[in-house]
Motif scaffolding. Structure first.
Motif, PDB file in Angstrom:
ATOM      1  N   GLU A 203      14.565 -39.777 -25.825  1.00 15.30           N
ATOM      2  CA  GLU A 203      13.870 -39.208 -24.674  1.00 15.30           C
ATOM      3  C   GLU A 203      14.013 -37.701 -24.599  1.00 15.30           C
ATOM      4  OE1 GLU A 203      14.860 -41.183 -21.074  1.00 15.30           O
ATOM      5  OE2 GLU A 203      14.240 -43.164 -21.770  1.00 15.30           O
ATOM      6  N   SER A 204      14.907 -37.135 -25.400  1.00 15.78           N
ATOM      7  CA  SER A 204      15.057 -35.683 -25.463  1.00 15.78           C
ATOM      8  C   SER A 204      15.074 -35.252 -26.928  1.00 15.78           C
ATOM      9  CB  SER A 204      16.338 -35.223 -24.752  1.00 15.78           C
ATOM     10  OG  SER A 204      17.480 -35.822 -25.349  1.00 15.78           O
ATOM     11  N   ASN A 205      14.815 -33.998 -27.156  1.00 15.22           N
ATOM     12  CA  ASN A 205      14.682 -33.463 -28.515  1.00 15.22           C
ATOM     13  C   ASN A 205      16.051 -33.378 -29.202  1.00 15.22           C
ATOM     14  OD1 ASN A 205      14.104 -32.036 -30.842  1.00 15.22           O
ATOM     15  ND2 ASN A 205      12.717 -30.611 -29.838  1.00 15.22           N
ATOM     16  N   ILE A 206      16.214 -34.122 -30.304  1.00 11.62           N
ATOM     17  CA  ILE A 206      17.449 -34.047 -31.088  1.00 11.62           C
ATOM     18  C   ILE A 206      17.140 -33.647 -32.537  1.00 11.62           C
ATOM     19  CG2 ILE A 206      18.666 -35.725 -29.655  1.00 11.62           C
ATOM     20  CD1 ILE A 206      18.125 -37.829 -31.812  1.00 11.62           C
TER      21      ILE A 206
ATOM     22  N   ARG B 105      17.688 -27.856 -35.685  1.00  9.64           N
ATOM     23  CA  ARG B 105      17.190 -26.540 -35.308  1.00  9.64           C
ATOM     24  C   ARG B 105      16.316 -25.979 -36.444  1.00  9.64           C
ATOM     25  NH1 ARG B 105      21.459 -22.202 -33.192  1.00  9.64           N
ATOM     26  NH2 ARG B 105      21.597 -23.874 -31.624  1.00  9.64           N
ATOM     27  N   GLY B 106      15.168 -25.437 -36.091  1.00 12.60           N
ATOM     28  CA  GLY B 106      14.266 -24.888 -37.091  1.00 12.60           C
ATOM     29  C   GLY B 106      13.332 -25.921 -37.696  1.00 12.60           C
ATOM     30  N   TYR B 107      13.309 -27.134 -37.162  1.00 15.32           N
ATOM     31  CA  TYR B 107      12.415 -28.158 -37.702  1.00 15.32           C
ATOM     32  C   TYR B 107      10.960 -27.704 -37.561  1.00 15.32           C
ATOM     33  CZ  TYR B 107       9.878 -32.553 -38.206  1.00 15.32           C
ATOM     34  OH  TYR B 107       9.004 -33.529 -38.612  1.00 15.32           O
ATOM     35  N   GLN B 108      10.194 -27.877 -38.623  1.00  8.26           N
ATOM     36  CA  GLN B 108       8.798 -27.474 -38.642  1.00  8.26           C
ATOM     37  C   GLN B 108       7.897 -28.706 -38.541  1.00  8.26           C
ATOM     38  OE1 GLN B 108       7.622 -24.295 -38.656  1.00  8.26           O
ATOM     39  NE2 GLN B 108       9.737 -23.565 -38.578  1.00  8.26           N
TER      40      GLN B 108
ATOM     41  N   LEU C 219      16.651 -36.071 -40.972  1.00  6.18           N
ATOM     42  CA  LEU C 219      16.497 -36.251 -39.533  1.00  6.18           C
ATOM     43  C   LEU C 219      17.567 -37.203 -39.005  1.00  6.18           C
ATOM     44  CD1 LEU C 219      12.619 -36.570 -39.137  1.00  6.18           C
ATOM     45  CD2 LEU C 219      14.049 -34.560 -38.810  1.00  6.18           C
ATOM     46  N   PRO C 220      17.873 -37.122 -37.713  1.00  4.74           N
ATOM     47  CA  PRO C 220      18.826 -38.079 -37.133  1.00  4.74           C
ATOM     48  C   PRO C 220      18.351 -39.511 -37.351  1.00  4.74           C
ATOM     49  CG  PRO C 220      18.399 -36.269 -35.616  1.00  4.74           C
ATOM     50  CD  PRO C 220      17.422 -36.111 -36.737  1.00  4.74           C
ATOM     51  N   TYR C 221      19.301 -40.424 -37.473  1.00  3.76           N
ATOM     52  CA  TYR C 221      18.961 -41.816 -37.780  1.00  3.76           C
ATOM     53  C   TYR C 221      18.013 -42.411 -36.749  1.00  3.76           C
ATOM     54  CZ  TYR C 221      19.350 -46.856 -38.240  1.00  3.76           C
ATOM     55  OH  TYR C 221      19.046 -48.181 -38.361  1.00  3.76           O
ATOM     56  N   GLU C 222      18.244 -42.120 -35.479  1.00  7.29           N
ATOM     57  CA  GLU C 222      17.413 -42.694 -34.417  1.00  7.29           C
ATOM     58  C   GLU C 222      15.953 -42.298 -34.589  1.00  7.29           C
ATOM     59  OE1 GLU C 222      17.479 -43.046 -29.506  1.00  7.29           O
ATOM     60  OE2 GLU C 222      18.859 -41.702 -30.565  1.00  7.29           O
TER      61      GLU C 222
ATOM     62  N   THR D 274       7.869 -30.999 -27.568  1.00  5.57           N
ATOM     63  CA  THR D 274       8.971 -30.771 -26.633  1.00  5.57           C
ATOM     64  C   THR D 274       9.959 -31.933 -26.660  1.00  5.57           C
ATOM     65  OG1 THR D 274       7.528 -29.472 -25.186  1.00  5.57           O
ATOM     66  CG2 THR D 274       9.548 -30.348 -24.222  1.00  5.57           C
ATOM     67  N   ARG D 275       9.438 -33.137 -26.793  1.00  4.57           N
ATOM     68  CA  ARG D 275      10.312 -34.310 -26.843  1.00  4.57           C
ATOM     69  C   ARG D 275      10.969 -34.474 -28.206  1.00  4.57           C
ATOM     70  NH1 ARG D 275       9.356 -40.295 -24.211  1.00  4.57           N
ATOM     71  NH2 ARG D 275      10.917 -41.398 -25.462  1.00  4.57           N
ATOM     72  N   GLY D 276      10.438 -33.789 -29.220  1.00  7.41           N
ATOM     73  CA  GLY D 276      11.026 -33.868 -30.559  1.00  7.41           C
ATOM     74  C   GLY D 276      10.585 -35.093 -31.318  1.00  7.41           C
ATOM     75  N   VAL D 277       9.275 -35.395 -31.246  1.00  9.04           N
ATOM     76  CA  VAL D 277       8.725 -36.562 -31.939  1.00  9.04           C
ATOM     77  C   VAL D 277       7.924 -36.088 -33.144  1.00  9.04           C
ATOM     78  CG1 VAL D 277       7.184 -38.548 -31.766  1.00  9.04           C
ATOM     79  CG2 VAL D 277       8.605 -37.891 -29.805  1.00  9.04           C
ATOM     80  N   PRO D 278       8.381 -36.321 -34.365  1.00  5.42           N
ATOM     81  CA  PRO D 278       7.581 -35.969 -35.546  1.00  5.42           C
ATOM     82  C   PRO D 278       6.281 -36.779 -35.547  1.00  5.42           C
ATOM     83  CG  PRO D 278       9.872 -36.353 -36.159  1.00  5.42           C
ATOM     84  CD  PRO D 278       9.706 -36.835 -34.755  1.00  5.42           C
ATOM     85  N   TYR D 279       5.198 -36.132 -35.892  1.00  7.12           N
ATOM     86  CA  TYR D 279       3.903 -36.804 -35.823  1.00  7.12           C
ATOM     87  C   TYR D 279       2.952 -36.228 -36.865  1.00  7.12           C
ATOM     88  CZ  TYR D 279       2.399 -32.548 -33.424  1.00  7.12           C
ATOM     89  OH  TYR D 279       2.115 -31.238 -33.123  1.00  7.12           O
TER      90      TYR D 279
END
Length: 209
Positions: A156-159, A162-165, A66-69, A99-104
């Motif tokens: 604040e936006s999805n980074i 692509r294809g992240y589950q 995943l991206p470092y942030e 939608t925001r791209g927050v893994p949870y």
């Protein structure tokens, strides 16, 4: 000979580096066989296995690559969503995170026992319930949830790649697999009863059948 040794050493170093990489992860299964023997393996157990347990083993972040942030926010402020079935606000909460791209991690609450556990965790039974590190949010309110996520360092936006589950929801209280019923005991076979031979009254004297 020296070249072969060099190649062998290189392969071993690569394997060790992969095993202890910060992104290395694996799954471990534990089960009880029909003979009562406990088995540990990284491959799924057979269908006949009982008391199956599955654990995720990792030596680094749970979501590698995943991206470092995002990874940094996950490490310092993991996100857990508590939800229920047929709950429109829970669906909206889940949609916001994705939608925001927050893994949870999502924990579902359905049984009385799970409601009791949720009350101990949150002090109530209001759903959805969100935890961002030590920050709590009861009930869905998009502005409040987004503010908590931003404060925790989530983009604040999805980074996400692509294809992240996203992970599948799990019950708040894990369901224990039912133990396999032992095979029915075989009844000992009854000995055959010797039956007397039929007597033929018409047989000549001295003849036996």
């Amino acid at each position: 000979m020296n070249a072969n040794r060099f190649l062998l050493a290189s392969c071993l170093l690569t394997c060790v580096a992969t095993l202890y990489s910060p992104f290395a992860s694996a799954q471990l299964y534990k089960w009880v066989g029909p003979d009562g023997k406990i088995t540990y393996s990284d491959t799924p157990p057979p269908k006949t296995a009982a008391k199956v347990e599955k654990k995720n083993l990792s030596t680094g972040p749970a979501d590698a690559g995943l991206p470092y942030e995002v990874s940094n926010a996950m490490r310092n402020h993991p996100v857990t969503l508590y939800s229920a079935d047929k709950c429109a606000p829970c669906d909206a909460a889940r949609q916001l995170l994705q939608t925001r791209g927050v893994p949870y991690t999502e924990k579902t609450v359905s049984s009385y026992e799970e409601q009791t556990k949720l009350q101990k965790i949150s002090g109530g039974i209001d759903l959805p319930y969100l935890k961002v590190g030590s920050t709590e949010r009861k009930g869905f309110e998009s502005d409040s949830w987004n503010a908590a996520l931003t404060t925790a360092g989530y983009p604040e936006s999805n980074i996400l790649p692509r294809g992240y589950q996203f992970r599948s929801p799990e019950p708040l209280i894990a369901v224990k697999p039912k133990a396999a019923e032992p095979p029915p005991e075989k009844k000992p076979e009854e000995p055959a009863i010797a039956r007397p031979k039929p007597v033929d009254d018409n047989a000549p004297p001295g003849f036996q059948f």
